[in-house]
Design an enzyme around this catalytic site. Structure first.
Site, PDB file in Angstrom:
ATOM      1  N   LYS A 118      -2.304  -1.886   7.932  1.00  0.00           N
ATOM      2  CA  LYS A 118      -3.456  -1.285   8.600  1.00  0.00           C
ATOM      3  C   LYS A 118      -3.521  -1.738  10.053  1.00  0.00           C
ATOM      4  CE  LYS A 118      -6.465  -0.652   4.597  1.00  0.00           C
ATOM      5  NZ  LYS A 118      -7.763  -0.974   3.988  1.00  0.00           N
ATOM      6  N   ARG A 137       0.859  -1.173   0.000  1.00  0.00           N
ATOM      7  CA  ARG A 137       0.000   0.000   0.000  1.00  0.00           C
ATOM      8  C   ARG A 137       0.906   1.238   0.000  1.00  0.00           C
ATOM      9  NH1 ARG A 137      -2.185  -3.393   4.191  1.00  0.00           N
ATOM     10  NH2 ARG A 137      -4.260  -4.195   3.668  1.00  0.00           N
ATOM     11  N   TYR A 163      -9.508 -10.999  -6.641  1.00  0.00           N
ATOM     12  CA  TYR A 163      -8.586 -11.167  -7.771  1.00  0.00           C
ATOM     13  C   TYR A 163      -8.924 -12.379  -8.620  1.00  0.00           C
ATOM     14  CZ  TYR A 163      -6.017  -7.539  -5.432  1.00  0.00           C
ATOM     15  OH  TYR A 163      -5.683  -6.341  -4.853  1.00  0.00           O
ATOM     16  N   HIS A 171      -2.027   2.254  -5.776  1.00  0.00           N
ATOM     17  CA  HIS A 171      -2.740   1.007  -5.480  1.00  0.00           C
ATOM     18  C   HIS A 171      -2.856   0.113  -6.715  1.00  0.00           C
ATOM     19  CE1 HIS A 171      -4.459  -0.415  -1.759  1.00  0.00           C
ATOM     20  NE2 HIS A 171      -5.418  -1.022  -2.412  1.00  0.00           N
ATOM     21  N   HIS A 178      -4.059  -9.174   3.935  1.00  0.00           N
ATOM     22  CA  HIS A 178      -5.518  -9.198   4.087  1.00  0.00           C
ATOM     23  C   HIS A 178      -5.890 -10.089   5.262  1.00  0.00           C
ATOM     24  CE1 HIS A 178      -6.210  -8.206  -0.454  1.00  0.00           C
ATOM     25  NE2 HIS A 178      -6.027  -7.132   0.273  1.00  0.00           N
ATOM     26  N   ARG A 188      -0.279  -2.492  -6.640  1.00  0.00           N
ATOM     27  CA  ARG A 188      -0.615  -3.558  -5.680  1.00  0.00           C
ATOM     28  C   ARG A 188      -1.602  -4.540  -6.307  1.00  0.00           C
ATOM     29  NH1 ARG A 188      -1.109  -4.703  -0.044  1.00  0.00           N
ATOM     30  NH2 ARG A 188      -3.231  -5.079   0.703  1.00  0.00           N
TER      31      ARG A 188
END
Length: 298
Positions: free
Chosen positions: A172, A148, A279, A244, A270, A247
């Site tokens: 995050k 990110r 994806y 992004h 994730h 990514r």
């Protein structure tokens, strides 16, 4: 409790208790200020601990006229979290957002770049300028490690475990993970470190950050966006891209070349595999080719 005090307390909670990033906290704050501004404009004097479901429902109804469903869903989710916090702190006994439904928005498929487009962007970098080596290392790291933009600008020299072929990434919620890094990627980071970065007048508090501006300070998110936008204009790329996008391309290209979805999930950081599964839908043509090539009933 007035709205500004409640918002300030909630910001502190998100930062200290939840460990959210500055950007996430800013987004939550803006959404709450929308509600507070709405009440002020209509001269509704309901405080955070007293506001009822009819008032917030009218706010969401009026909001839906001016924002798209995705933004509306995000604001609803944010307000639910805020009122749950007030319940947790014993300011309220109920959540006025409880019965408000989130609009169905479906999954937004991420934009991706082809390998040729990524190569064209990187080849467009002017390596005769000192920032050229830095910008090449930045793009190679975004694409090579699937970071990110916030993870990239906060990457530190002390996070580089090149002997072990890993970098430590803070994602995050301040969650840390180890992401593999290729020799190819390491080469360009080292070129930047050894040929450009060593000559910068680095500020003491920024000494450990990998990527710096010409004044020896940590790069901003906006600067990374600007670098990528300018390169896209140079090569005449018609797609709307951002950091992004690299990514997304990282994950898509790994999947297309046979990588395990669980491995991609770990590298992207994730929490849920369902986030990574988006994806699986990006390149249906590729998946059809795989089926036709490898299934015994082709």
């Amino acid at each position: 409790m007035n709205w500004q005090q409640a918002i300030q307390d909630y910001q502190n909670y998100l930062k200290i208790e939840r460990g959210l990033s500055k950007n996430s906290i800013t987004n939550y704050t803006m959404d709450l200020q929308k509600l507070a501004g709405y009440l002020e404009e209509l001269e509704i004097g309901e405080k955070p601990e007293k506001i009822d479901k009819d008032t917030v429902q009218q706010f969401i109804y009026d909001l839906a006229k001016t924002v798209n469903p995705r933004t509306q869903a995000r604001i609803i989710s944010g307000l639910k979290g805020f009122f749950n916090y007030l319940i947790f702190e014993d300011y309220r006994e109920d959540n006025p957002m409880e019965l408000i439904e989130t609009p169905k928005i479906g999954r937004k498929l991420p934009d991706t770049l082809s390998v040729d487009e990524i190569n064209d962007l990187i080849n467009a970098i002017d390596l005769s300028k000192p920032e050229g080596e830095r910008n090449r290392a930045i793009l190679e790291t975004l694409y090579g490690c699937g970071l990110r933009v916030s993870e990239l600008i906060n990457l530190k020299l002390s996070d580089l475990y090149f002997d072990e072929d890993f970098i430590k990434v803070t994602g995050k919620g301040n969650k840390q993970r180890f992401v593999p890094i290729s020799d190819f990627n390491k080469k360009y980071i080292n070129l930047y470190r050894n040929q450009v970065r060593v000559h910068l007048p680095i500020h003491k508090e920024h000494q450990d950050f990998v990527f710096l501006n010409r004044r020896g300070k940590q790069l901003t998110r906006a600067m990374i966006f600007t670098i990528i936008k300018q390169l896209a204009e140079q090569i005449g790329l018609k797609k709307s891209i951002s950091p992004h996008t690299f990514r997304h391309s990282f994950a898509t290209h790994l999947l297309e070349n046979g990588a395990d979805l669980r491995a991609i999930q770990q590298m992207l950081g994730h929490e849920s595999i369902t986030t990574t599964e988006v994806y699986m839908h990006v390149n249906r043509v590729h998946l059809s080719k795989v089926l036709n090539e490898f299934h015994p009933r082709k």
